[in-house]
Design a protein around this motif. Structure first.
Motif, PDB file in Angstrom:
ATOM      1  N   ASN A   1      -4.766  -1.692   9.577  1.00 20.62           N
ATOM      2  CA  ASN A   1      -6.178  -1.988   9.287  1.00 20.62           C
ATOM      3  C   ASN A   1      -6.817  -0.892   8.447  1.00 20.62           C
ATOM      4  OD1 ASN A   1      -6.846  -4.515  10.272  1.00 20.62           O
ATOM      5  ND2 ASN A   1      -7.248  -3.775  12.342  1.00 20.62           N
ATOM      6  N   VAL A   2      -6.618   0.329   8.873  1.00 19.34           N
ATOM      7  CA  VAL A   2      -7.230   1.449   8.160  1.00 19.34           C
ATOM      8  C   VAL A   2      -6.646   1.565   6.754  1.00 19.34           C
ATOM      9  CG1 VAL A   2      -7.587   3.952   8.142  1.00 19.34           C
ATOM     10  CG2 VAL A   2      -7.728   2.687  10.300  1.00 19.34           C
ATOM     11  N   ALA A   3      -5.330   1.430   6.633  1.00 18.31           N
ATOM     12  CA  ALA A   3      -4.684   1.569   5.324  1.00 18.31           C
ATOM     13  C   ALA A   3      -5.210   0.542   4.335  1.00 18.31           C
ATOM     14  CB  ALA A   3      -3.172   1.430   5.483  1.00 18.31           C
ATOM     15  N   TYR A   4      -5.332  -0.712   4.774  1.00 20.20           N
ATOM     16  CA  TYR A   4      -5.774  -1.760   3.863  1.00 20.20           C
ATOM     17  C   TYR A   4      -7.278  -1.727   3.604  1.00 20.20           C
ATOM     18  CZ  TYR A   4      -1.324  -4.098   3.246  1.00 20.20           C
ATOM     19  OH  TYR A   4      -0.044  -4.391   2.870  1.00 20.20           O
ATOM     20  N   ASN A   5      -8.023  -1.079   4.475  1.00 20.21           N
ATOM     21  CA  ASN A   5      -9.480  -1.011   4.293  1.00 20.21           C
ATOM     22  C   ASN A   5      -9.942   0.293   3.636  1.00 20.21           C
ATOM     23  OD1 ASN A   5     -10.151  -3.563   5.402  1.00 20.21           O
ATOM     24  ND2 ASN A   5      -9.874  -2.741   7.462  1.00 20.21           N
ATOM     25  N   THR A   6      -8.995   1.149   3.283  1.00 21.82           N
ATOM     26  CA  THR A   6      -9.317   2.398   2.592  1.00 21.82           C
ATOM     27  C   THR A   6      -9.079   2.231   1.096  1.00 21.82           C
ATOM     28  OG1 THR A   6      -8.702   3.710   4.543  1.00 21.82           O
ATOM     29  CG2 THR A   6      -8.787   4.863   2.428  1.00 21.82           C
TER      30      THR A   6
ATOM     31  N   VAL B   1      -4.778   6.840   0.754  1.00 28.23           N
ATOM     32  CA  VAL B   1      -4.155   5.747   0.017  1.00 28.23           C
ATOM     33  C   VAL B   1      -4.011   6.168  -1.439  1.00 28.23           C
ATOM     34  CG1 VAL B   1      -4.429   3.370  -0.783  1.00 28.23           C
ATOM     35  CG2 VAL B   1      -5.009   3.972   1.577  1.00 28.23           C
ATOM     36  N   PHE B   2      -2.791   6.094  -1.959  1.00 28.73           N
ATOM     37  CA  PHE B   2      -2.514   6.511  -3.333  1.00 28.73           C
ATOM     38  C   PHE B   2      -2.452   5.339  -4.307  1.00 28.73           C
ATOM     39  CE2 PHE B   2      -0.899   9.903  -0.671  1.00 28.73           C
ATOM     40  CZ  PHE B   2      -1.357  11.037  -1.325  1.00 28.73           C
ATOM     41  N   ASP B   3      -2.058   4.173  -3.783  1.00 28.56           N
ATOM     42  CA  ASP B   3      -1.913   3.042  -4.711  1.00 28.56           C
ATOM     43  C   ASP B   3      -1.872   1.750  -3.908  1.00 28.56           C
ATOM     44  OD1 ASP B   3      -1.536   1.667  -7.100  1.00 28.56           O
ATOM     45  OD2 ASP B   3       0.647   1.823  -7.004  1.00 28.56           O
ATOM     46  N   LYS B   4      -2.263   0.667  -4.552  1.00 24.24           N
ATOM     47  CA  LYS B   4      -2.096  -0.682  -4.013  1.00 24.24           C
ATOM     48  C   LYS B   4      -1.574  -1.558  -5.144  1.00 24.24           C
ATOM     49  CE  LYS B   4      -5.722  -0.363  -0.477  1.00 24.24           C
ATOM     50  NZ  LYS B   4      -6.987  -0.927   0.067  1.00 24.24           N
TER      51      LYS B   4
ATOM     52  N   VAL C   1       0.851  -1.187   0.000  1.00 21.40           N
ATOM     53  CA  VAL C   1       0.000   0.000   0.000  1.00 21.40           C
ATOM     54  C   VAL C   1       0.889   1.240   0.000  1.00 21.40           C
ATOM     55  CG1 VAL C   1      -1.698   1.339   1.305  1.00 21.40           C
ATOM     56  CG2 VAL C   1      -1.868  -1.148   1.234  1.00 21.40           C
ATOM     57  N   LYS C   2       0.552   2.194  -0.842  1.00 23.43           N
ATOM     58  CA  LYS C   2       1.265   3.465  -0.852  1.00 23.43           C
ATOM     59  C   LYS C   2       0.351   4.520  -0.232  1.00 23.43           C
ATOM     60  CE  LYS C   2       3.708   6.745  -3.851  1.00 23.43           C
ATOM     61  NZ  LYS C   2       4.045   7.117  -5.250  1.00 23.43           N
TER      62      LYS C   2
ATOM     63  N   GLU D   1       3.343  12.986   6.889  1.00 22.85           N
ATOM     64  CA  GLU D   1       4.424  12.154   6.355  1.00 22.85           C
ATOM     65  C   GLU D   1       3.980  11.342   5.146  1.00 22.85           C
ATOM     66  OE1 GLU D   1       6.893  10.898  10.302  1.00 22.85           O
ATOM     67  OE2 GLU D   1       4.838  10.131  10.135  1.00 22.85           O
ATOM     68  N   SER D   2       4.854  11.277   4.153  1.00 19.79           N
ATOM     69  CA  SER D   2       4.661  10.388   3.020  1.00 19.79           C
ATOM     70  C   SER D   2       5.338   9.069   3.368  1.00 19.79           C
ATOM     71  CB  SER D   2       5.286  10.988   1.762  1.00 19.79           C
ATOM     72  OG  SER D   2       5.192  10.080   0.680  1.00 19.79           O
ATOM     73  N   LEU D   3       4.590   7.992   3.391  1.00 19.96           N
ATOM     74  CA  LEU D   3       5.082   6.715   3.889  1.00 19.96           C
ATOM     75  C   LEU D   3       5.594   5.789   2.790  1.00 19.96           C
ATOM     76  CD1 LEU D   3       2.191   6.101   6.434  1.00 19.96           C
ATOM     77  CD2 LEU D   3       4.456   7.028   6.923  1.00 19.96           C
ATOM     78  N   GLY D   4       5.359   6.147   1.524  1.00 17.65           N
ATOM     79  CA  GLY D   4       5.751   5.256   0.443  1.00 17.65           C
ATOM     80  C   GLY D   4       4.953   3.971   0.469  1.00 17.65           C
ATOM     81  N   TYR D   5       5.529   2.900  -0.080  1.00 14.63           N
ATOM     82  CA  TYR D   5       4.855   1.600  -0.080  1.00 14.63           C
ATOM     83  C   TYR D   5       5.203   0.832   1.192  1.00 14.63           C
ATOM     84  CZ  TYR D   5       3.492   1.941  -5.015  1.00 14.63           C
ATOM     85  OH  TYR D   5       2.910   2.311  -6.197  1.00 14.63           O
ATOM     86  N   PHE D   6       4.228   0.166   1.748  1.00 19.96           N
ATOM     87  CA  PHE D   6       4.454  -0.719   2.889  1.00 19.96           C
ATOM     88  C   PHE D   6       3.446  -1.862   2.821  1.00 19.96           C
ATOM     89  CE2 PHE D   6       1.570   2.635   4.272  1.00 19.96           C
ATOM     90  CZ  PHE D   6       0.525   1.943   4.868  1.00 19.96           C
ATOM     91  N   SER D   7       3.737  -2.918   3.578  1.00 21.32           N
ATOM     92  CA  SER D   7       2.838  -4.068   3.589  1.00 21.32           C
ATOM     93  C   SER D   7       2.548  -4.470   5.026  1.00 21.32           C
ATOM     94  CB  SER D   7       3.460  -5.242   2.817  1.00 21.32           C
ATOM     95  OG  SER D   7       4.654  -5.665   3.434  1.00 21.32           O
ATOM     96  N   GLY D   8       1.946  -5.649   5.206  1.00 19.43           N
ATOM     97  CA  GLY D   8       1.585  -6.099   6.541  1.00 19.43           C
ATOM     98  C   GLY D   8       2.769  -6.143   7.477  1.00 19.43           C
ATOM     99  N   PHE D   9       2.524  -5.822   8.747  1.00 17.18           N
ATOM    100  CA  PHE D   9       3.500  -5.840   9.835  1.00 17.18           C
ATOM    101  C   PHE D   9       4.454  -4.648   9.822  1.00 17.18           C
ATOM    102  CE2 PHE D   9       2.529 -10.384   9.189  1.00 17.18           C
ATOM    103  CZ  PHE D   9       2.063 -10.706  10.459  1.00 17.18           C
ATOM    104  N   LYS D  10       4.346  -3.762   8.850  1.00 15.46           N
ATOM    105  CA  LYS D  10       5.247  -2.615   8.794  1.00 15.46           C
ATOM    106  C   LYS D  10       4.756  -1.458   9.663  1.00 15.46           C
ATOM    107  CE  LYS D  10       7.967  -4.611   5.829  1.00 15.46           C
ATOM    108  NZ  LYS D  10       9.262  -5.130   6.253  1.00 15.46           N
ATOM    109  N   MET D  11       3.445  -1.426   9.945  1.00 14.95           N
ATOM    110  CA  MET D  11       2.849  -0.378  10.772  1.00 14.95           C
ATOM    111  C   MET D  11       2.146  -1.026  11.970  1.00 14.95           C
ATOM    112  SD  MET D  11       3.623   2.315   9.077  1.00 14.95           S
ATOM    113  CE  MET D  11       4.195   2.730   7.431  1.00 14.95           C
TER     114      MET D  11
END
Length: 651
Positions: free
Chosen positions: A194-199, A219-222, A125-126, A178-188
């Motif tokens: 939860n919110v990032a993946y459900n948005t 969320v900018f991209d997945k 997720v970006k 903050e711009s977080l770039g791409y991240f996946s599970g367990f990074k936050m």
């Protein structure tokens, strides 16, 4: 503790799953007065049959000898009282605590969280976020103010644009954009994840809270995970390799030029890569996924290769200069393959709270416990302002032994909960009404006692857990014995160690070596020219200028002291001073100018000490086993042994 646990388990070949055996079973052998049953021997033999690499250990008589030695060592460990050592008791207790987590948690909830985790690591997720910082223990006024600020900023972001607001409001103290770039599970943290993946992509989330404060995100991209790649590399380490080579950058560029000329990547890796662990395999690395390597530069270069067979330009990392070739690209591993790893991560993550909540509910059902709180008014009445100062004490007339709540057959009293309240006041928490504090603390107290009851009775209630604990109990005991008796070379062993070296000097020799210059090329004609020039005594740098050019690298030179195992030398190389014949080695032609032959030489004691210690420990253990067999009488039931052999033979 983890390393020691691993050694204790993996270093012991003969751990059994056994509980106490019945007297009716056949006895295979006796160590003093302790019987060892046929069933135990067969179980251990069959369990370890596929693990042993030495074929002799599959022979029943050989295995019986090893197993008897194992039992003798355990007998000696208990005779020495090692099972009573505080450190042993403490480590066993810690291991049991760690192990039992896999036996008391709710499997359904855990499995659901593992599946969710897999789904999330399968996508990146970006996103960017805005955080209004506020402490978890902030007072209601500050908490509400932070929440309202976050709400107002979100409304602005909806109207003015998220990025515009994010850049304007960031101050790095109370508000973070903050711009977080791409991240996946367990990074936050889990709530944020939860919110990032459900948005949805392009949407701005609602305001939500984590332990850091109030956030909202966009969320900018997945995208799908980058998966796994298999690459090979040629590495030139960050060091001056020898007297004839220039900088690592120059050397790697020479090698790259040969690749451009059409030479084979694997052959060049075998000839020149400084990564000795992969050079013999043509530079091949084990497959890896995103985030798995320590070098982000190397990882990005590897994942940047698109087509199988693509080769990177030379690039530099903290380890040296590299050229990478892509061999395979795979999507993220299947769920079943990742499940064990994900389970560990889930149980260490914030999401473990969901597992804990499910566990409590299951234990209440298991032990038929009513969730209703008992009357806690007495505890409310004895709290005072000192509790917020962390100086509260129990009144002198405190009712200590009055029953409070019962878990199966264990009665908890007022004193038990009071002790918990006394310890809990040390925690920094916001001020709240006394009834609320008592109710919250009671829930935490009762839950901890409920889990403790399950843990204390787990060996009685779960046979599999009991078996594993018994395995570790013996394994840890044996580790302590071997460490104190064999592995630790004390000062008293120093003289014996030196004498052992003196008696076995022939085992500790430096191999025959050559001080040489090796010229390597796929062009035999060019190599013959080099041989003539070397024979005439021309310096290597002058020869390089004659046979190589800026656009073409015909020959690469390697020099130094080398033994027969050196990658540059052919397997059938003759150790003789002067110019060698032309060899064909690793898909290339090789000629060697030997300046000096260094004969086999005796290693000094200090240089051979590591090998000497290892050999001495084997020698010392062999003598020790003989002493144990004299100390503890071993009697084998030959009739039972015959039955064992027949049963194994018929399997």
């Amino acid at each position: 503790m983890k390393l020691r646990c691993l050694l204790a388990i993996c270093g012991v070949l003969f751990l059994s799953n056994l509980q106490a055996q019945t007297n009716q079973e056949d006895i295979l052998f006796i160590v003093d007065n302790d019987p060892v049953y046929v069933s135990e021997f067969l179980r251990v033999y069959n369990k370890n049959l596929d693990l042993v690499q030495d074929e002799s250990q599959k022979d029943v008589d050989e295995y019986l000898t090893l197993f008897t030695n194992y039992k003798l060592k355990l007998k000696e460990a208990r005779a020495l009282g090692l099972h009573k050592k505080p450190s042993y008791i403490r480590e066993l207790r810690n291991y049991k605590k760690q192990l039992m987590q896999g036996y008391i948690t709710d499997a359904k909830v855990t499995d659901a969280l593992i599946q969710e985790a897999y789904d999330r690591i399968s996508y990146d997720v970006k996103a960017s976020h805005i955080l209004v910082k506020v402490s978890e223990n902030a007072n209601p006024k500050d908490t509400l103010a932070a929440y309202n600020t976050a709400i107002n900023l979100r409304n602005r972001a909806l109207k003015e644009g998220f990025e515009k607001v994010r850049e304007e409001v960031h101050n790095g103290q109370t508000v973070f954009g903050e711009s977080l770039g791409y991240f996946s599970g367990f990074k936050m943290v889990y709530k944020f994840e939860n919110v990032a993946y459900n948005t949805k992509v392009g949407d701005i989330s609602q305001v939500f809270r984590t332990r850091f404060g109030y956030h909202f995100l966009k969320v900018f991209d997945k995208r799908k995970s980058r998966g796994q790649v298999t690459v090979a590399h040629i590495m030139i380490a960050n060091k001056q390799m020898d007297t004839v080579n220039m900088t690592p950058e120059t050397r790697v560029k020479e090698i790259y030029k040969k690749l451009e000329q059409g030479e084979d990547f694997e052959s060049l890796a075998k000839q020149f890569s400084d990564d000795k662990s992969t050079a013999s395999r043509g530079g091949m690395l084990e497959p890896f996924s995103g985030g798995q390597l320590t070098s982000q530069i190397f990882e990005d270069e590897a994942f940047g290769l698109v087509n199988i067979g693509d080769v990177s330009q030379p690039f530099k990392t903290e380890f040296g200069w590299h050229i990478v070739k892509l061999y395979d690209r795979k999507p993220i591993r299947p769920f079943e393959a990742l499940k064990p790893e994900l389970e560990v991560r889930v149980k260490r993550d914030d999401r473990s709270r969901l597992i804990d909540e499910a566990l409590i509910e299951n234990l209440k059902k298991r032990y038929n416990i009513n969730s209703q709180q008992p009357d806690l008014s007495y505890f409310v009445s004895i709290l005072n302002e000192d509790y917020f100062k962390r100086t509260w004490v129990l009144p002198s007339d405190f009712t200590a032994n009055k029953p409070l709540v019962k878990i199966v057959d264990e009665q908890l009293t007022y004193k038990d909960f009071a002790d918990y309240l006394l310890k809990a006041q040390r925690q920094m928490e916001p001020r709240a009404p006394f009834p609320s504090i008592v109710s919250k603390k009671y829930n935490a107290f009762f839950n901890s006692q409920l889990i403790k009851y399950r843990e204390d009775h787990l060996e009685e209630e779960n046979e599999e857990y009991a078996h594993v604990v018994n395995e570790y109990r013996d394994g840890l005991l044996l580790f302590d014995l071997m460490e104190s008796t064999i592995w630790n070379i004390s000062e008293s062993d120093s003289l014996d160690l030196q004498n052992f070296y003196n008696s076995h000097k022939a085992k500790y020799m430096l191999p025959k070596c050559v001080d040489a210059i090796v010229a390597t090329s796929t062009n035999q004609k060019a190599l013959k020219k080099v041989a003539k020039l070397l024979h005439k005594g021309l310096p290597v740098e002058q020869i390089k200028n004659l046979v190589n050019s800026n656009n073409t690298i015909q020959v690469i030179f390697t020099s130094g002291v080398m033994d027969a195992s050196h990658q540059a030398l052919p397997k059938d190389f003759v150790f003789k001073k002067g110019m060698s014949k032309v060899y064909y080695h690793h898909d290339a032609f090789v000629v060697v100018q030997v300046n000096k032959v260094l004969p086999e030489a005796q290693k000094a004691f200090e240089d051979a000490k590591g090998s000497v210690i290892s050999d001495y420990q084997i020698y010392k253990e062999s003598n020790w086993i003989k002493e144990l067999r004299e100390k503890f009488k071993v009697t084998v039931n030959q009739e039972a042994l015959k039955k064992v052999k027949l049963q194994i033979k018929s399997q």
